[in-house]
Motif scaffolding. Sequence first.
Motif, PDB file in Angstrom:
ATOM      1  N   THR A  96      -6.780   6.232 -12.583  1.00  0.00           N
ATOM      2  CA  THR A  96      -5.582   5.841 -11.705  1.00  0.00           C
ATOM      3  C   THR A  96      -5.530   4.011 -11.638  1.00  0.00           C
ATOM      4  O   THR A  96      -6.601   3.642 -11.821  1.00  0.00           O
ATOM      5  N   ARG A  97      -4.434   3.797 -11.176  1.00  0.00           N
ATOM      6  CA  ARG A  97      -4.106   2.340 -10.927  1.00  0.00           C
ATOM      7  C   ARG A  97      -4.421   1.994  -9.452  1.00  0.00           C
ATOM      8  O   ARG A  97      -4.165   1.016  -9.403  1.00  0.00           O
ATOM      9  N   TYR A  98      -4.599   3.121  -8.622  1.00  0.00           N
ATOM     10  CA  TYR A  98      -4.362   2.741  -7.262  1.00  0.00           C
ATOM     11  C   TYR A  98      -5.891   2.193  -6.670  1.00  0.00           C
ATOM     12  O   TYR A  98      -7.002   2.666  -7.219  1.00  0.00           O
ATOM     13  N   ARG A  99      -6.017   1.190  -5.862  1.00  0.00           N
ATOM     14  CA  ARG A  99      -7.250   0.778  -5.575  1.00  0.00           C
ATOM     15  C   ARG A  99      -6.873   0.729  -3.778  1.00  0.00           C
ATOM     16  O   ARG A  99      -6.081   0.132  -3.411  1.00  0.00           O
ATOM     17  N   THR A 100      -7.902   1.434  -3.166  1.00  0.00           N
ATOM     18  CA  THR A 100      -7.628   1.286  -1.794  1.00  0.00           C
ATOM     19  C   THR A 100      -7.724  -0.114  -1.315  1.00  0.00           C
ATOM     20  O   THR A 100      -8.847  -1.172  -1.833  1.00  0.00           O
ATOM     21  N   ALA A 154       6.629   3.831  -5.965  1.00  0.00           N
ATOM     22  CA  ALA A 154       5.430   2.949  -5.768  1.00  0.00           C
ATOM     23  C   ALA A 154       4.002   3.786  -5.922  1.00  0.00           C
ATOM     24  O   ALA A 154       3.169   3.556  -6.620  1.00  0.00           O
ATOM     25  N   ALA A 155       4.251   4.774  -5.278  1.00  0.00           N
ATOM     26  CA  ALA A 155       2.823   5.867  -5.236  1.00  0.00           C
ATOM     27  C   ALA A 155       2.743   6.445  -6.585  1.00  0.00           C
ATOM     28  O   ALA A 155       1.740   6.641  -7.033  1.00  0.00           O
ATOM     29  N   ASP A 165       0.914  -1.276  -0.038  1.00  0.00           N
ATOM     30  CA  ASP A 165      -0.106  -0.061   0.158  1.00  0.00           C
ATOM     31  C   ASP A 165       0.854   1.280   0.024  1.00  0.00           C
ATOM     32  O   ASP A 165       1.514   1.766   1.193  1.00  0.00           O
ATOM     33  N   SER A 166       0.979   1.971  -1.234  1.00  0.00           N
ATOM     34  CA  SER A 166       2.104   2.938  -1.469  1.00  0.00           C
ATOM     35  C   SER A 166       1.621   4.061  -0.474  1.00  0.00           C
ATOM     36  O   SER A 166       2.319   4.849   0.213  1.00  0.00           O
ATOM     37  N   ALA A 213       3.399   5.053  -9.328  1.00  0.00           N
ATOM     38  CA  ALA A 213       2.998   3.789 -10.211  1.00  0.00           C
ATOM     39  C   ALA A 213       1.163   3.644  -9.838  1.00  0.00           C
ATOM     40  O   ALA A 213       0.585   3.399 -10.764  1.00  0.00           O
ATOM     41  N   ASP A 214       1.097   4.039  -8.700  1.00  0.00           N
ATOM     42  CA  ASP A 214      -0.341   4.115  -8.201  1.00  0.00           C
ATOM     43  C   ASP A 214      -1.114   5.380  -8.850  1.00  0.00           C
ATOM     44  O   ASP A 214      -2.429   5.424  -8.480  1.00  0.00           O
ATOM     45  N   ARG A 253      -3.861  12.813  -7.387  1.00  0.00           N
ATOM     46  CA  ARG A 253      -4.008  11.518  -8.209  1.00  0.00           C
ATOM     47  C   ARG A 253      -4.396  11.729  -9.527  1.00  0.00           C
ATOM     48  O   ARG A 253      -5.707  12.588  -9.671  1.00  0.00           O
TER      49      ARG A 253
END
Lengths: 212, 212
Positions: free
Chosen positions: A207-211, A142-143, A84-85, A145-146, A203
């Motif tokens: 986005t590729r981030y998911r909680t 990492a962040a 989790d970045s 990338a997210d 963001r």
Amino acid sequence: MARPKKEDEKDIPTLAVAVAQRLLEEGGQAQVTMAQVADAVGCSAPALYTHFRNRDALLRAVHDAGFEQLLRDKLAVAVRTQGDSFARLREGGLAYMAFALENPALYRLMFNPPPLPELEGNPFSGDVGLRSLELLENAVKAAQADGFLPDDEPAQIAFTLWSLVHGAASLMIQNRAPLTGCDPARTGREVVDTAMRLIASTRSKGTRYRTP
Amino acid sequence: MARPKKEDEKDIPTLAVAVAQRLLEEGGQAQVTMAQVADAVGCSAPALYTHFRNRDALLRAVHDAGFEQLLRDKLAVAVRTQGDSFARLREGGLAYMAFALENPALYRLMFNPPPLPELEGNPFSGDVGLRSLELLENAVKAAQADGFLPDDEPAQIAFTLWSLVHGAASLMIQNRAPLTGCDPARTGREVVDTAMRLIASTRSKGTRYRTP
DNA sequence: CCATTAATTTAATATTGTTAAGTTTAAAGT
DNA sequence: ACTTTAAACTTAACAATATTAAATTAATGG
């Protein structure tokens, strides 16, 4: 009584660093005199010179021990935030802030040292400093990338974030923070959260981030 | 020859502060000894004690002079950026960074002072500090009105931004910046610009800001 | 013109980091 | 086991620096 018998031998280097750190935290730099340290260790002042070239070298040892402790703290964060970045950035910031506020005099020695040659060297040229820095840079990558943070050089962004947290810690510790009458620990957390809100609002859309 | 004749009178307080600042910048705290200062002023060390209670008080005077200079710089920025909140934040940050990097030892004395009672006081409880802080808070409010930045307490955001710039300056000055081999002035500007990019990306959609 | 006060000076003191000289123990070589 | 050497101390001496005391001279107000 000169040289002590084996039973009376003390690990002066280790004791001296511990004692010096305690004195530092209790009464500031000025209270870390060679005589005081020697007293608390249980030897005479000149004995310290067998193990440390001079007072600055002793302070340098305390300084280095501080960086090692800080690295341990950051590694612990890295372990418990795998994957989790965003959380890693946040908890890294909080841990850093906590270290600074709980060991203010040590932190000062590490990052706002008196201008002595012994303490001039850049800690990030050493192994401990480098690994500590790597941790942050990897978190930034990492962040990114997210989908968080601008697409700048990770090193540049890492430096900016470090600056923010360090700056707040430094200002608070040295009573240069404009926010008066607040609990420092609370203010510290708020700064980190303000920063995280800033980061969150960067963001990108797809986005590729998911909680998690 | 004891007391000097009128023609030989010197403005020791003023001279001492100026000399102390120069010595500070040339050789660091350690070089600012009462004897050195007195020598450069043209009097003897004990003469300084008529005008300053002790060495700390002299350093405190240099410290205060620094804050006055910084305020002047910030006022100049405020004047030439009337009406453009974004530019005011940016140029304010750049001016602050420039001050720090051009007067590193003075900046250190102001924001990372040695832990002496004389220097413990919070500069923002004084008039000069307060006005300096007001400037930043007003710039934050203006930026918020223009749709930038989260809608938090302006004081909180001001502190966060101050922390960022101060942190970067502090790290660079004390050789704690991870970015090696770069021109500090350039790195400083880049930090400010990275921060401004972060701020820019917080602009809400229906913004009231228009580039002037 | 005198007395008082202010501004300095030189001389003396105190603290603290550091070095020197001497002493005792441990370790190594034979 | 005995001697030698080196290490780890100790106490005593030194040096630098902030600070205070005592003494001195110039200005100032009556």
